[in-house]
Design an enzyme around this catalytic site. Structure first.
Site, mmCIF file in Angstrom:
data_model
loop_
_atom_site.group_PDB
_atom_site.id
_atom_site.type_symbol
_atom_site.label_atom_id
_atom_site.label_comp_id
_atom_site.label_asym_id
_atom_site.label_seq_id
_atom_site.Cartn_x
_atom_site.Cartn_y
_atom_site.Cartn_z
ATOM 1 C CG ASP A 141 -9.269 -38.881 -19.941
ATOM 2 O OD1 ASP A 141 -9.811 -39.994 -19.820
ATOM 3 O OD2 ASP A 141 -8.271 -38.398 -19.262
ATOM 4 C CG ASP A 190 -11.870 -40.615 -8.432
ATOM 5 O OD1 ASP A 190 -11.871 -41.993 -8.880
ATOM 6 O OD2 ASP A 190 -12.252 -39.743 -9.369
#
Length: 243
Positions: free
Chosen positions: A131, A12
């Site tokens: 998600d 990330d």
């Protein structure tokens, strides 16, 4: 292959640095240094894939394209790209980078027609990230609700989506173990391969996920556990059946 669980170590990136967030909060980040170093180390350890997340693009505050191109160009393994891919221009740029596939997140839920077109045109290079909080989908960096998980799955299945990346938002970055129940529920209603994301904290978690391969689980994204030293990628690949 057979019953191997494919592992995708995550990188990330914020401001050109590899970071980990807790439950998607930019304020709750730990910095781990150069993303390229991390990617090369993962490749050397035997990873077949890297899951590259451009968090600046995801949060609409810039991008890490140059770093993304370096990772894809220099590491020599497959890269799954996600973050900020929400229109034709950003999708085209992502696909032209040489990545193996992209994950559509928020846009896939907010713009169904566009997503359907992307799936028709690019097929297996498009995955959709779901998600989830409970059975409710979360978008916009997990700040907004976007309807029911199973409604979205039914629509995306009908549109021919090749693969789903399922994240339990409440688990991500917490090292509390993956939500096996949620994964089973998803795999019951779709025949498409599923990639698990969020919560992996131990080799036991990897083993538990590998046990779901026969039910339709294809892979797992691992982030914080690797960076915090809970186990090495080599150890994880071993219990995932890759070595």
């Amino acid at each position: 292959m057979g019953n191997e669980l494919i592992l995708l170590p995550a990188i990330d990136v914020v401001d050109g640095q590899a970071v980990r967030l807790t439950q998607g909060e930019l304020s709750e980040k730990s910095v781990y240094g150069d993303p390229l170093d991390a990617a090369l180390a993962f490749a050397q350890a035997g990873a077949e894939w890297i899951h590259f997340v451009d968090l600046d693009a995801a949060f609409g505050r810039g991008s890490n394209r140059a770093m993304m191109h370096r990772v894809i160009g220099e590491v020599g393994i497959k890269v799954e790209l996600t973050g900020g891919i929400r229109d034709d221009a950003s999708l085209r740029e992502a696909l032209d980078s040489g990545c193996a596939r992209v994950n559509l997140g928020t846009a896939a839920l907010e713009n169904p027609e566009w997503t359907k077109r992307c799936i028709e045109e690019f097929g297996d290079r498009i995955a959709v990230g779901l998600d989830v909080r409970g059975h409710t989908l979360a978008t916009r960096g997990w700040t907004e609700d976007a309807g029911n998980l199973f409604d979205a799955l039914a629509r995306l299945d009908q549109d021919g989506c090749a693969r789903y990346v399922v994240t339990d938002v409440s688990k991500d970055g917490t090292l509390q173990g993956p939500n096996l129940q949620l994964l089973r529920e998803v795999m019951k209603v779709t025949s498409r391969p599923v990639v698990a994301s969020g919560g992996i904290s131990s080799l036991a978690d990897v083993i538990a996920l590998r046990a779901l391969v026969g039910e339709g689980l294809e892979g797992a994204i691992i982030g914080k556990a690797l960076y915090s030293g809970a186990f090495t990628l080599q150890e994880a690949l071993q219990v995932a059946g890759a070595q």
